[in-house]
Write a protein that holds these residues in place. Structure first.
Motif, mmCIF file in Angstrom:
data_model
loop_
_atom_site.group_PDB
_atom_site.id
_atom_site.type_symbol
_atom_site.label_atom_id
_atom_site.label_comp_id
_atom_site.label_asym_id
_atom_site.label_seq_id
_atom_site.Cartn_x
_atom_site.Cartn_y
_atom_site.Cartn_z
ATOM 1 N N LEU A 1 14.040 59.018 -18.687
ATOM 2 C CA LEU A 1 14.110 60.380 -18.173
ATOM 3 C C LEU A 1 15.568 60.820 -18.048
ATOM 4 O O LEU A 1 15.918 61.956 -18.321
ATOM 5 N N ALA A 2 16.433 59.882 -17.627
ATOM 6 C CA ALA A 2 17.863 60.157 -17.475
ATOM 7 C C ALA A 2 18.548 60.061 -18.837
ATOM 8 O O ALA A 2 17.931 59.596 -19.808
ATOM 9 N N VAL B 1 17.435 65.638 -8.036
ATOM 10 C CA VAL B 1 17.643 66.264 -9.345
ATOM 11 C C VAL B 1 17.505 67.774 -9.180
ATOM 12 O O VAL B 1 16.773 68.242 -8.304
ATOM 13 N N ILE C 1 20.205 63.749 -12.603
ATOM 14 C CA ILE C 1 19.349 62.816 -11.868
ATOM 15 C C ILE C 1 20.224 61.761 -11.208
ATOM 16 O O ILE C 1 21.014 61.096 -11.887
ATOM 17 N N SER D 1 18.183 66.712 -16.767
ATOM 18 C CA SER D 1 18.141 65.236 -16.788
ATOM 19 C C SER D 1 19.513 64.627 -16.505
ATOM 20 O O SER D 1 19.605 63.497 -16.034
ATOM 21 N N ASP D 2 20.572 65.376 -16.771
ATOM 22 C CA ASP D 2 21.912 64.832 -16.504
ATOM 23 C C ASP D 2 22.353 65.086 -15.058
ATOM 24 O O ASP D 2 23.511 64.916 -14.712
#
Lengths: 296, 290
Positions: free
Chosen positions: A99-100, A204, A172, A169-170
């Protein structure tokens, strides 16, 4: 000696290890980095090994190898800042499973940061030069062993594309300490959510797909407690301190609870689901708050 | 025993703009809570010179000494450099130079130039100490490097005396609001004659360890007599740089409680921009003050 240290040579090109390896644990980490130690102690820190390489032109490369208790903690330290040039070493896990951001090594300005297994590693050139960067990358490649799976709690992060909120996602970050949370998203100088080493938490942000909406993003905090009782008590504590005007009584025996609140930054929603607590900040309106409650 | 209610400062206090009230409530009952007399306007000097560092960050000490001279003349309004130092220090003073040893340390070159300046007005080396022992000093120079801090937001002027407390961990997080009380300790109070911030190569992100991407060559000195006013200007420069890096608002987190509390609770100076007169000297590009 740390087995990772055995992966790197005493000499790389013109660079030589110039000091004894420094061993640092929780008893002397404050001597090494003063208040900065709180960051590492906020995760499950085991010990740190520090060594230096020097070159003939008096440049120095510092290598810090933080051995954490779990790979989640190493991931957490890297996840505080995902910016930088992404460096891919021996990647074995498909990005579809992540996910990350997939790169677990990030470079910028003479500093390489990476998470590999239960190790978080910083390699820093005091002066960034082409030669120093080359040596940093060689060291990074030698030290990088594997890409661990992400912390389990990341799988609980809700996707809300269908209601117009796109997860960044960046952005998280995995954490266990309110101090780490405050360095990313200030909540309070008190530990309102009773965070500690027994808790896995992630924050997030999500951006709105709708232009000109204010606030432009919402912020999710999601925490997994060791049991339902602690989760319920933590949410109760948060509501009492953060929303003192609230008159709703929280029954800590109940295993589920959700509510939305009007606050200065728009709307806020809280949800208890067994041993998970979710809180979303900065929601622009009540309708969105109701939609979000159904997604978290 | 009934648990004592803790006044938690929260995000909402900042959004509401009720920080001062929240800090005041959180500090009720602590020692040294007192507002002192403050000047109506505080002067802060920002002196910069593009030539003070080369591309490899080596310091040109001749240029740095010139910058310090310009700064001292501007702070004191005296006609000569020696007179400017003598207007703040006596020849028989025992001077403690309080530097930043960690994270983004004060440049040794600047410390050496300050020592020479003190020598030139008759203060001998034996009476100049780079010190964390204020009780042995009759005068102090607060000489931190400009930097953000991950536990206190900003870690520059007000925080610079944290080691004088003997209990630095007691002044982190919400308790960072209390950093101003250290300036009221009997062995510290009234001794600070000069605030001189090394802004040659500041650090605008919080750390806790240096990430070189967040350091930049500002090539400046920031100085004054009012510690809160100087810290306020430092905060402005750091905040502006952060926003520029991200291309959007990137506020310090946690927020720097200590600067406003040093003004509103401890009366150490002014954090109100309207009451700070900034004088800039030298290189004007990317001043980060507008």
């Amino acid at each position: 000696m740390n087995t990772l240290l055995q992966s790197i040579p005493e000499t790389i090109g013109d660079w030589q290890q110039c000091k004894e390896v420094q061993q640092i644990d929780s008893s002397n980490i404050f001597d090494y980095m003063n208040g900065g130690a709180e960051l590492y102690l906020g995760y499950r820190f085991n010990h740190l090994e520090v060594l230096e390489y020097s070159s003939e032109d008096k440049n120095t490369i510092l290598v810090e190898i933080y051995q954490m208790e779990t790979s989640d903690d190493a991931f957490g330290l890297l996840s505080i800042d995902w910016s930088g040039e992404q460096v891919m070493f021996n990647q074995t896990i498909s990005s579809d499973e992540l996910l990350a951001p997939e790169a677990r090594a990030l470079y910028g300005g003479g500093l390489l940061r990476m998470a590999t297994g239960k190790y978080y590693i910083r390699i820093l050139a005091f002066r960034e030069t082409t030669d120093a960067k080359s040596v940093i990358m060689q060291l990074g490649k030698l030290l990088y062993k594997d890409l661990s799976s992400e912390p389990e709690i990341l799988r609980q992060i809700p996707l809300m594309d269908d209601i117009g909120w796109i997860m960044n996602s960046d952005k998280i970050t995995f954490f266990r300490s309110y101090m780490v949370l405050n360095s990313l998203f200030y909540l309070s100088h008190q530990n309102l959510l009773n965070l500690d080493h027994s808790v896995s938490a992630v924050t997030v942000s999500y951006n709105s797909q709708v232009k000109n909406v204010k606030p432009r993003y919402i912020q999710l905090l999601l925490a997994e407690y060791p049991n339902q009782k602690k989760a319920a008590e933590s949410l109760k504590h948060f509501i009492e301190e953060f929303l003192p005007e609230n008159t709703i009584m929280i029954d800590t025996v109940k295993s589920s609870y959700s509510h939305n609140f009007k606050v200065e930054e728009g709307w806020l929603v809280c949800k208890l689901d067994n041993n998970f607590v979710s809180i979303v900040f900065n929601i622009p309106d009540q309708l969105s708050a109701k939609q979000i409650i159904n997604h978290i | 025993m009934q648990k004592q209610k803790v006044n938690a400062i929260t995000r909402r206090d900042f959004i509401r703009g009720s920080l001062t009230a929240a800090i005041g409530a959180s500090l009720a009952g602590t020692k040294f809570v007192q507002a002192g007399e403050k000047p109506s306007v505080s002067n802060v000097i920002v002196t910069r010179n593009k030539a003070v560092m080369d591309n490899e960050l080596n310091i040109n000490t001749t240029v740095l000494a010139e910058m310090l001279d310009q700064t001292m003349l501007a702070i004191t309004g005296q006609k000569s450099v020696n007179e400017s130092w003598l207007s703040l220090f006596k020849k028989d003073d025992s001077v403690g130079i309080v530097t930043t040893p960690h994270l983004n340390p004060t440049h040794k070159e600047l410390v050496d130039i300050v020592k020479i300046s003190l020598n030139q007005i008759g203060i001998s080396d034996k009476n100049i100490k780079v010190s964390n022992k204020p009780e042995n000093c009759t005068a102090l120079i607060c000489m931190p490097a400009l930097k953000a801090h991950w536990l206190t937001g900003i870690g520059t002027v007000i925080k610079n005396y944290i080691m004088f407390s003997g209990r630095p961990r007691d002044y982190h997080n919400q308790d960072s609001a209390k950093l101003g009380e250290i300036w009221h300790l009997p062995e510290v109070k009234g001794k600070t004659k000069l605030i001189l911030v090394d802004a040659l190569h500041p650090l605008c992100d919080k750390g806790p360890q240096v990430d070189p991407r967040y350091k930049w060559a500002y090539k400046g000195l920031i100085a004054g007599i009012d510690p809160v006013a100087v810290d306020t200007i430092c905060l402005k420069i750091i905040s502006t740089k952060r926003d520029l890096i991200k291309g959007e608002s990137w506020p310090l987190s946690p927020p720097p409680l200590c600067v406003e509390a040093a003004d509103k609770v401890y009366g150490l100076g002014t954090s109100d921009f309207k009451n700070i007169k900034i004088q800039t000297i030298g290189w004007k590009e990317d001043l980060l003050l507008s």
